[in-house]
Design a protein around this motif. Structure first.
Motif, short mmCIF file in Angstrom:
data_model
loop_
_atom_site.label_atom_id
_atom_site.label_comp_id
_atom_site.label_asym_id
_atom_site.label_seq_id
_atom_site.Cartn_x
_atom_site.Cartn_y
_atom_site.Cartn_z
N ARG A 17 5.68 1.71 -0.11
CA ARG A 17 5.67 2.16 -1.18
C ARG A 17 6.45 3.67 -0.69
O ARG A 17 8.02 3.98 -0.69
CB ARG A 17 4.41 3.19 -1.91
CG ARG A 17 4.19 1.76 -3.22
CD ARG A 17 3.52 2.48 -3.88
NE ARG A 17 1.76 3.10 -3.63
CZ ARG A 17 0.87 1.61 -3.50
NH1 ARG A 17 1.78 0.68 -3.61
NH2 ARG A 17 0.11 1.85 -3.26
N GLN A 18 5.97 3.69 1.64
CA GLN A 18 6.95 5.74 1.44
C GLN A 18 7.79 5.16 1.80
O GLN A 18 8.96 5.39 1.64
CB GLN A 18 6.05 5.98 1.88
CG GLN A 18 6.38 6.69 2.77
CD GLN A 18 7.03 8.63 1.79
OE1 GLN A 18 6.04 9.12 0.87
NE2 GLN A 18 8.02 8.57 1.54
N ASN A 76 0.79 -1.33 -0.45
CA ASN A 76 0.33 0.15 0.01
C ASN A 76 0.87 1.16 0.05
O ASN A 76 2.23 0.65 -0.19
CB ASN A 76 -0.87 0.16 1.07
CG ASN A 76 0.14 -0.40 2.36
OD1 ASN A 76 1.12 0.81 2.32
ND2 ASN A 76 -1.16 -1.06 3.27
N ASP A 77 0.29 2.40 0.27
CA ASP A 77 1.03 3.77 0.54
C ASP A 77 1.80 4.12 1.73
O ASP A 77 2.99 4.21 1.01
CB ASP A 77 -0.01 4.89 0.77
CG ASP A 77 -0.62 5.27 -0.80
OD1 ASP A 77 -0.56 4.37 -1.39
OD2 ASP A 77 -1.92 5.70 -0.98
N GLU A 78 2.07 3.58 2.27
CA GLU A 78 2.68 3.56 3.36
C GLU A 78 4.05 2.65 2.83
O GLU A 78 4.76 2.32 3.19
CB GLU A 78 2.07 2.54 4.90
CG GLU A 78 3.01 2.92 6.21
CD GLU A 78 2.43 2.16 7.45
OE1 GLU A 78 2.61 1.01 7.74
OE2 GLU A 78 1.09 2.18 7.04
N GLU A 94 7.14 -2.22 -6.05
CA GLU A 94 6.84 -1.44 -4.77
C GLU A 94 5.22 -1.08 -5.59
O GLU A 94 4.81 -0.48 -4.23
CB GLU A 94 7.41 0.15 -4.70
CG GLU A 94 7.74 0.58 -6.13
CD GLU A 94 8.43 0.42 -7.32
OE1 GLU A 94 9.30 1.31 -8.18
OE2 GLU A 94 9.35 -0.91 -7.02
N LYS A 95 4.99 -1.54 -6.46
CA LYS A 95 3.29 -1.86 -6.89
C LYS A 95 2.30 -2.85 -6.96
O LYS A 95 1.28 -2.39 -6.32
CB LYS A 95 3.22 -1.46 -8.27
CG LYS A 95 4.25 0.18 -8.41
CD LYS A 95 3.71 0.19 -10.53
CE LYS A 95 4.67 1.65 -10.77
NZ LYS A 95 5.50 1.90 -11.99
#
Length: 191
Positions: A28-29, A24-26, A112-113
């Protein structure tokens, strides 16, 4: 964001990491922060346990300068051919040892996706993948070399950690003493 890198002796480096539940975005960050931290520290790889996260994820950048993210990786094949190479680690700074590893690996992971991929790697990238993958199982490169060297290195880092803790305690005691003196001065002014 530059993250703190854990050092030899910190428990997270010896734990078997848990799979990443969701990309998720977390996550990916975190991958971006890990890449930034790795580059800032002049590293070629960085595993999540090295930044205090016990999850199965690492980043790498070999001599081709491609930044790669490996989430829930599995090494599915290694070559019979092996080679020695002097390895180091951001979690064991300024300590190097010649380690024997397979020269080629095949790894499957998520990027990462969250997309699955398979990568055949050789040379430096194959070594980085194996080194970082070991971190996910609580294995350090010194565990793969000379046992006496590993014991000596662990003892050195334990002493360093003890000295750092002692200095921190002394600094805290000094700060408390100064704060008490300042409080006493303020109390005299009020009277």
């Amino acid at each position: 964001m530059i993250l703190n890198i854990t050092k030899l002796g910190e428990e997270v480096l010896r734990q078997k990491a848990e799979p990443v539940a969701e990309v998720n975005d977390e996550i990916r960050q975190l991958a971006n922060d890990m890449l930034e931290t790795m580059v800032d520290a002049d590293g070629v790889g960085l595993a999540a346990p090295q930044i205090g996260k016990s999850i199965r994820m690492f980043v790498a950048m070999a001599d081709d300068d491609v930044k790669r993210v490996f989430i829930n990786p599995q090494i599915i094949k290694t070559s019979e051919e092996v080679a020695d190479y002097e390895e180091g680690c951001l979690s064991i700074p300024q300590v190097y040892e010649s380690i024997t590893r397979p020269v080629r690996v095949t790894v499957q992971a998520l990027n990462e996706k969250g997309r699955p991929f398979t990568l055949d790697a050789d040379g430096l990238l194959a070594r980085i993948i194996q080194h970082e993958y070991d971190h996910l199982d609580g294995i350090l490169y010194i565990d793969r070399g000379d046992k006496a060297f590993a014991e000596k290195t662990e003892a050195q880092f334990k002493k360093r950690a003890e000295r750092a803790a002692e200095k921190a305690r002394e600094k805290e005691a000094k700060a408390r003493k100064i704060a008490a003196k300042l409080a006493a001065k303020e109390a005299k002014k009020v009277k």
